[in-house]
Design a protein around this motif. Structure first.
Motif, PDB file in Angstrom:
ATOM      1  N   ALA A  90     -10.848  24.302  28.734  1.00 39.68           N
ATOM      2  CA  ALA A  90      -9.680  23.487  29.058  1.00 39.68           C
ATOM      3  C   ALA A  90      -8.375  24.253  28.915  1.00 39.68           C
ATOM      4  O   ALA A  90      -7.471  24.096  29.712  1.00 39.68           O
ATOM      5  CB  ALA A  90      -9.663  22.252  28.176  1.00 39.68           C
ATOM      6  N   GLY A  91      -8.244  25.106  27.904  1.00 38.99           N
ATOM      7  CA  GLY A  91      -6.987  25.787  27.674  1.00 38.99           C
ATOM      8  C   GLY A  91      -6.882  27.155  28.312  1.00 38.99           C
ATOM      9  O   GLY A  91      -5.850  27.807  28.222  1.00 38.99           O
ATOM     10  N   GLU A  92      -7.924  27.630  28.960  1.00 36.83           N
ATOM     11  CA  GLU A  92      -7.944  28.982  29.505  1.00 36.83           C
ATOM     12  C   GLU A  92      -7.210  29.038  30.844  1.00 36.83           C
ATOM     13  O   GLU A  92      -7.330  28.156  31.672  1.00 36.83           O
ATOM     14  CB  GLU A  92      -9.389  29.427  29.692  1.00 36.83           C
ATOM     15  N   VAL A  93      -6.440  30.098  31.048  1.00 38.94           N
ATOM     16  CA  VAL A  93      -5.711  30.305  32.291  1.00 38.94           C
ATOM     17  C   VAL A  93      -6.513  31.250  33.173  1.00 38.94           C
ATOM     18  O   VAL A  93      -6.896  32.335  32.744  1.00 38.94           O
ATOM     19  CB  VAL A  93      -4.310  30.896  32.004  1.00 38.94           C
ATOM     20  N   THR A  94      -6.773  30.819  34.407  1.00 38.66           N
ATOM     21  CA  THR A  94      -7.499  31.670  35.348  1.00 38.66           C
ATOM     22  C   THR A  94      -6.535  32.647  36.005  1.00 38.66           C
ATOM     23  O   THR A  94      -5.315  32.421  36.005  1.00 38.66           O
ATOM     24  CB  THR A  94      -8.190  30.817  36.432  1.00 38.66           C
ATOM     25  N   PRO A  95      -7.041  33.726  36.587  1.00 41.48           N
ATOM     26  CA  PRO A  95      -6.147  34.667  37.286  1.00 41.48           C
ATOM     27  C   PRO A  95      -5.374  34.009  38.432  1.00 41.48           C
ATOM     28  O   PRO A  95      -4.217  34.330  38.666  1.00 41.48           O
ATOM     29  CB  PRO A  95      -7.105  35.744  37.817  1.00 41.48           C
ATOM     30  N   GLN A  96      -6.001  33.057  39.125  1.00 44.96           N
ATOM     31  CA  GLN A  96      -5.317  32.364  40.207  1.00 44.96           C
ATOM     32  C   GLN A  96      -4.172  31.507  39.676  1.00 44.96           C
ATOM     33  O   GLN A  96      -3.097  31.453  40.280  1.00 44.96           O
ATOM     34  CB  GLN A  96      -6.299  31.481  41.005  1.00 44.96           C
ATOM     35  N   GLU A  97      -4.406  30.833  38.542  1.00 50.47           N
ATOM     36  CA  GLU A  97      -3.348  30.033  37.934  1.00 50.47           C
ATOM     37  C   GLU A  97      -2.201  30.915  37.461  1.00 50.47           C
ATOM     38  O   GLU A  97      -1.028  30.558  37.617  1.00 50.47           O
ATOM     39  CB  GLU A  97      -3.904  29.210  36.769  1.00 50.47           C
ATOM     40  N   ALA A  98      -2.532  32.068  36.903  1.00 51.15           N
ATOM     41  CA  ALA A  98      -1.492  33.000  36.453  1.00 51.15           C
ATOM     42  C   ALA A  98      -0.689  33.512  37.641  1.00 51.15           C
ATOM     43  O   ALA A  98       0.542  33.621  37.573  1.00 51.15           O
ATOM     44  CB  ALA A  98      -2.128  34.168  35.702  1.00 51.15           C
ATOM     45  N   GLN A  99      -1.370  33.806  38.741  1.00 43.21           N
ATOM     46  CA  GLN A  99      -0.668  34.282  39.928  1.00 43.21           C
ATOM     47  C   GLN A  99       0.233  33.191  40.496  1.00 43.21           C
ATOM     48  O   GLN A  99       1.365  33.463  40.903  1.00 43.21           O
ATOM     49  CB  GLN A  99      -1.671  34.747  40.974  1.00 43.21           C
ATOM     50  N   LEU A 100      -0.238  31.958  40.509  1.00 43.31           N
ATOM     51  CA  LEU A 100       0.584  30.843  40.988  1.00 43.31           C
ATOM     52  C   LEU A 100       1.815  30.657  40.106  1.00 43.31           C
ATOM     53  O   LEU A 100       2.932  30.476  40.610  1.00 43.31           O
ATOM     54  CB  LEU A 100      -0.236  29.552  41.040  1.00 43.31           C
ATOM     55  N   PRO A 140       5.726  45.459  48.946  1.00 41.46           N
ATOM     56  CA  PRO A 140       7.084  44.988  48.652  1.00 41.46           C
ATOM     57  C   PRO A 140       7.288  44.702  47.168  1.00 41.46           C
ATOM     58  O   PRO A 140       6.336  44.461  46.419  1.00 41.46           O
ATOM     59  CB  PRO A 140       7.197  43.689  49.460  1.00 41.46           C
ATOM     60  N   GLU A 141       8.542  44.711  46.766  1.00 39.63           N
ATOM     61  CA  GLU A 141       8.913  44.538  45.359  1.00 39.63           C
ATOM     62  C   GLU A 141       8.476  43.182  44.818  1.00 39.63           C
ATOM     63  O   GLU A 141       8.020  43.074  43.682  1.00 39.63           O
ATOM     64  CB  GLU A 141      10.433  44.715  45.207  1.00 39.63           C
ATOM     65  N   TYR A 142       8.605  42.114  45.635  1.00 37.51           N
ATOM     66  CA  TYR A 142       8.258  40.787  45.125  1.00 37.51           C
ATOM     67  C   TYR A 142       6.765  40.695  44.795  1.00 37.51           C
ATOM     68  O   TYR A 142       6.373  40.005  43.855  1.00 37.51           O
ATOM     69  CB  TYR A 142       8.698  39.681  46.092  1.00 37.51           C
ATOM     70  N   ILE A 143       5.925  41.394  45.531  1.00 35.67           N
ATOM     71  CA  ILE A 143       4.483  41.375  45.238  1.00 35.67           C
ATOM     72  C   ILE A 143       4.213  42.101  43.932  1.00 35.67           C
ATOM     73  O   ILE A 143       3.409  41.654  43.108  1.00 35.67           O
ATOM     74  CB  ILE A 143       3.671  41.981  46.398  1.00 35.67           C
ATOM     75  N   LYS A 144       4.900  43.215  43.713  1.00 35.19           N
ATOM     76  CA  LYS A 144       4.742  43.931  42.450  1.00 35.19           C
ATOM     77  C   LYS A 144       5.165  43.053  41.275  1.00 35.19           C
ATOM     78  O   LYS A 144       4.493  43.029  40.234  1.00 35.19           O
ATOM     79  CB  LYS A 144       5.568  45.218  42.463  1.00 35.19           C
ATOM     80  N   ARG A 145       6.289  42.327  41.453  1.00 33.43           N
ATOM     81  CA  ARG A 145       6.755  41.443  40.371  1.00 33.43           C
ATOM     82  C   ARG A 145       5.731  40.344  40.091  1.00 33.43           C
ATOM     83  O   ARG A 145       5.459  40.012  38.938  1.00 33.43           O
ATOM     84  CB  ARG A 145       8.104  40.814  40.738  1.00 33.43           C
ATOM     85  N   ILE A 146       5.146  39.771  41.155  1.00 32.21           N
ATOM     86  CA  ILE A 146       4.163  38.693  40.976  1.00 32.21           C
ATOM     87  C   ILE A 146       2.914  39.222  40.275  1.00 32.21           C
ATOM     88  O   ILE A 146       2.399  38.587  39.338  1.00 32.21           O
ATOM     89  CB  ILE A 146       3.815  38.054  42.340  1.00 32.21           C
ATOM     90  N   VAL A 147       2.433  40.367  40.698  1.00 33.13           N
ATOM     91  CA  VAL A 147       1.231  40.949  40.080  1.00 33.13           C
ATOM     92  C   VAL A 147       1.489  41.277  38.611  1.00 33.13           C
ATOM     93  O   VAL A 147       0.675  40.947  37.734  1.00 33.13           O
ATOM     94  CB  VAL A 147       0.764  42.198  40.866  1.00 33.13           C
TER      95      VAL A 147
END
Length: 178
Positions: A90-100, A140-147
């Motif tokens: 329940a409390g775990e964050v998935t990689p997709q949730e972190a990316q969102l 692009p820079e925004y993708i690097k920031r998101i990752v």
């Protein structure tokens, strides 16, 4: 022997074989002779055809819903322990949730012009998969920031879970006051 005009028309035509032109003439004659009745028949026929089409669609939807429900029940029966173990807690964050979450933070911290540029680039990037959008260039820079931010979120979540595990092992810590 005298016949009405309608009877004369049918008496003359009974000796001839059925053709489409004969039917068209009869329908035209009936429409000119009995306009109210032919209008009512036309409206009634249209309503009947509409009801038949709608009924067919409804029956098709009901059958599809039953098929979907039975497939879902069958899928739930075949739900194995492996699948249950692979789901996150329940409390775990998935990689997709972190990316969102990182995407949302990036959008909130950027100007509306940057957000429009990012959205246009993201559409090209994600709506047309399989293409090399960068053509070997740097992302692009925004993708690097998101990752980077999504990796930070995952690290923070991992640290939080480790801290919770350490605290749960402490026998003297009160669990009443959180």
């Amino acid at each position: 022997m005298t016949h009405s005009r309608a009877e004369q028309s049918t008496v003359k035509q009974n000796n001839q074989p059925f053709t489409m032109s004969k039917l068209a003439r009869q329908l035209k004659f009936y429409a000119e002779t009995y306009p109210k009745a032919s209008s009512a028949a036309l409206i009634g026929g249209t309503a009947l055809a509409f009801a038949a089409v709608v009924g067919f669609i409804e029956v098709q939807d009901i059958v599809e819903a039953k098929r979907h429900a039975s497939a879902k029940r069958e899928q739930n029966v075949n739900y194995t322990e492996e699948a249950q173990q692979s789901t996150t807690s329940a409390g775990e964050v998935t990689p997709q949730e972190a990316q969102l979450a990182a995407m949302l933070e990036n959008a909130k911290n950027s100007s509306w012009q940057d957000n429009l540029r990012n959205a246009a680039d993201a559409q090209v990037r994600f709506m047309l998969p399989g293409r090399d959008v960068d053509e070997g260039n740097e992302k692009p820079e925004y993708i690097k920031r998101i990752v980077d931010r999504s990796e930070e979120i995952l690290q923070e979540d991992k640290a939080r879970k480790e801290k919770e595990i350490e605290e749960s092992k402490d026998p003297f810590k009160s669990r009443f006051w959180k």
